[in-house]
Design an enzyme around this catalytic site. Structure first.
Site, short mmCIF file in Angstrom:
data_model
loop_
_atom_site.label_atom_id
_atom_site.label_comp_id
_atom_site.label_asym_id
_atom_site.label_seq_id
_atom_site.Cartn_x
_atom_site.Cartn_y
_atom_site.Cartn_z
N CYS A 74 0.84 -1.21 0.00
CA CYS A 74 0.00 0.00 0.00
C CYS A 74 0.87 1.26 0.00
O CYS A 74 1.77 1.41 0.84
CB CYS A 74 -0.91 0.00 1.22
SG CYS A 74 -1.92 1.50 1.37
N CYS A 83 -3.79 0.09 8.88
CA CYS A 83 -3.04 -1.17 8.96
C CYS A 83 -1.76 -0.93 9.77
O CYS A 83 -1.18 0.15 9.71
CB CYS A 83 -2.66 -1.68 7.58
SG CYS A 83 -4.06 -2.12 6.53
N CYS A 411 -13.64 -10.32 20.60
CA CYS A 411 -12.85 -9.43 19.73
C CYS A 411 -11.75 -8.75 20.53
O CYS A 411 -11.03 -7.90 20.01
CB CYS A 411 -13.76 -8.39 19.07
SG CYS A 411 -14.68 -7.36 20.22
#
Length: 453
Positions: A74, A83, A411
């Site tokens: 990227c 990210c 999570c």
């Protein structure tokens, strides 16, 4: 200990990674956390912040590179905060996430007899997000910008693509940016708390390709609304739903409570294996559909359903995991505190012709006591709480209920570990499986099996 001061230039070997993916260099046991440094690398770094118990460094040079280092694909990676691990090979990302879980459950909490499985990864760990929330702003030249935030800030990095979003989403983003500019739509300015357009949200059905486009606005009045819808339909004639969401709260919350359908249906449809789900603009629905199926299949394996079990689905949301299990269970009871989610769950039960489900709105710890008073005793309890984990009152209520098995999806493994220590009063933690729901990031989800002692 050596003196450590801001702006010092130092060299060292990275000995560990934090749960945020930062490399750790130690000077006389004092840790320095360095983003984008990897284990076993010999590096040169600059001290940029010194705290009482740690320091933060900036990576300057890599003298000896890790075999797990890869070139981030990227072009925005160095600036965007979306990210954190694109510089780490995917195989090493999966191993890092397993190590995080081992560290939490075995090294810290001493669940030494509990099995920690390998992280369940993706074949192609890109383009997996079925929902994009894209902030809208203006740059110093007063031009419309759209993208994602710089790490730990609300500075928008203007982008044309994102490699973890559905490819359709970036097409929509770029088209919307052009439309907002051409029609001179007012753009919200966070610091001034003025302007109209705040966010673009795009949702897609992974298996159906249905798409919902949501414009989040600071107020209901929107002069160019019809023109925007017309241009969107010209560019994306197959769009299923276009909505306006009104958020005039001036907070960091992305969406407000009121939504207006501007075109098409109020919802989109998606499927997980053989189950069908109706998704609204505000529905909680797992971001990575491919990995969700793997996560839920592992949960079903842990539940050991034969068709005779009563299942309690706590924190049930729109009913995804409960309805996934319903064909294999005698009856599924779901409870959720959000009224709109329960309405969605009930509708989803009808869509899937599940006649062996009951969904109730309320606090789990209160509703399950009501069910207990009615003689309902679950064999299996599904737990899938938000990041903060379970309320302690819920855990204590669960301990009085004594189901044979608890399957706990999390999570946030740190709060799951905390809750596991409370459950240990009556339950044996058999095993934990990490699932990589968010490749290229430091996030990891887990599913754990607890058996009654």
């Amino acid at each position: 200990m050596q003196a450590i001061a801001k702006n010092d230039i130092k060299t060292g070997t990275v000995v560990d990674l934090t749960h945020e993916g930062h490399g750790v260099v130690k000077i006389d046991r004092f840790p320095i956390f360095i983003p984008q440094a990897l284990i076993n690398e010999q590096i040169e770094y600059k001290i940029i912040k010194v705290k009482k118990n740690f320091a933060i460094g900036k990576l300057l040079n890599i003298n000896t590179r890790s075999e797990n280092r890869v070139a981030p694909p990227c072009i925005y990676y160095e600036r965007c905060g979306g990210c954190q691990l694109q510089h780490l090979s995917y195989e090493a990302q999966l191993e890092m996430k397993k190590e995080q879980v081992i560290n939490l459950f075995q090294r810290k909490a001493h669940f030494d007899n509990s099995k920690i499985n390998d992280t369940v990864g993706m074949t192609d760990p890109w383009r997996y997000r079925n929902k994009s929330q894209i902030p809208v702003g203006k740059n110093e030249q007063n031009e419309v910008i759209m993208g994602f935030y710089r790490q730990r800030s609300h500075d928008i990095i203007d982008m044309e693509s994102c490699l973890i979003q559905d490819s359709q989403h970036q097409e929509v983003m770029n088209e919307v940016k052009s439309i907002l500019k051409d029609l001179n739509v007012s753009i919200y300015q966070e610091q001034l708390k003025k302007g109209l357009m705040r966010h673009l949200v795009v949702r897609t059905g992974y298996h159906t390709d249905e798409m919902m486009i949501i414009f989040v606005t600071n107020g209901k009045k929107w002069p160019q609304k019809n023109a925007v819808v017309e241009k969107i339909l010209d560019a994306f004639p197959n769009v299923t739903s276009i909505k306006q969401n009104i958020n005039d709260s001036h907070s960091n919350v992305i969406m407000g409570r009121q939504s207006i359908t501007l075109y098409g249906k109020d919802t989109i449809i998606d499927q997980l294996t053989d189950s069908t789900f109706k998704i609204s603009d505000q529905s909680f629905y797992q971001i990575n559909s491919e990995q969700t199926e793997k996560l839920y299949n592992k949960a079903i394996e842990y539940a050991q359903l034969t068709g005779n079990e009563v299942v309690l689905d706590t924190y049930c949301g729109i009913g995804t995991i409960g309805l996934y299990m319903a064909p294999l269970a005698k009856h599924v009871y779901g409870v959720e505190v959000v009224p709109s989610a329960i309405e969605d769950a009930q509708q989803n039960a009808t869509i899937n012709q599940c006649n062996n489900t009951t969904f109730v709105c309320g606090k789990a710890e209160e509703v399950i006591l009501q069910w207990k008073a009615q003689g309902i005793k679950p064999d299996v309890v599904m737990v899938d709480p938000p990041r903060k984990g379970c309320d302690e009152t819920f855990i204590q209520t669960l301990l009085t209920l004594e189901p044979k098995r608890i399957v706990y999806i999390s999570c946030n493994p740190a709060t799951q570990q905390r809750d596991a220590l409370l459950l240990a009063e009556k339950y044996q933690l058999e095993e934990v499986t990490p699932v990589d729901m968010f490749p290229q990031t430091t996030h990891v989800e887990t599913v754990a099996l607890f058996n009654l002692k």
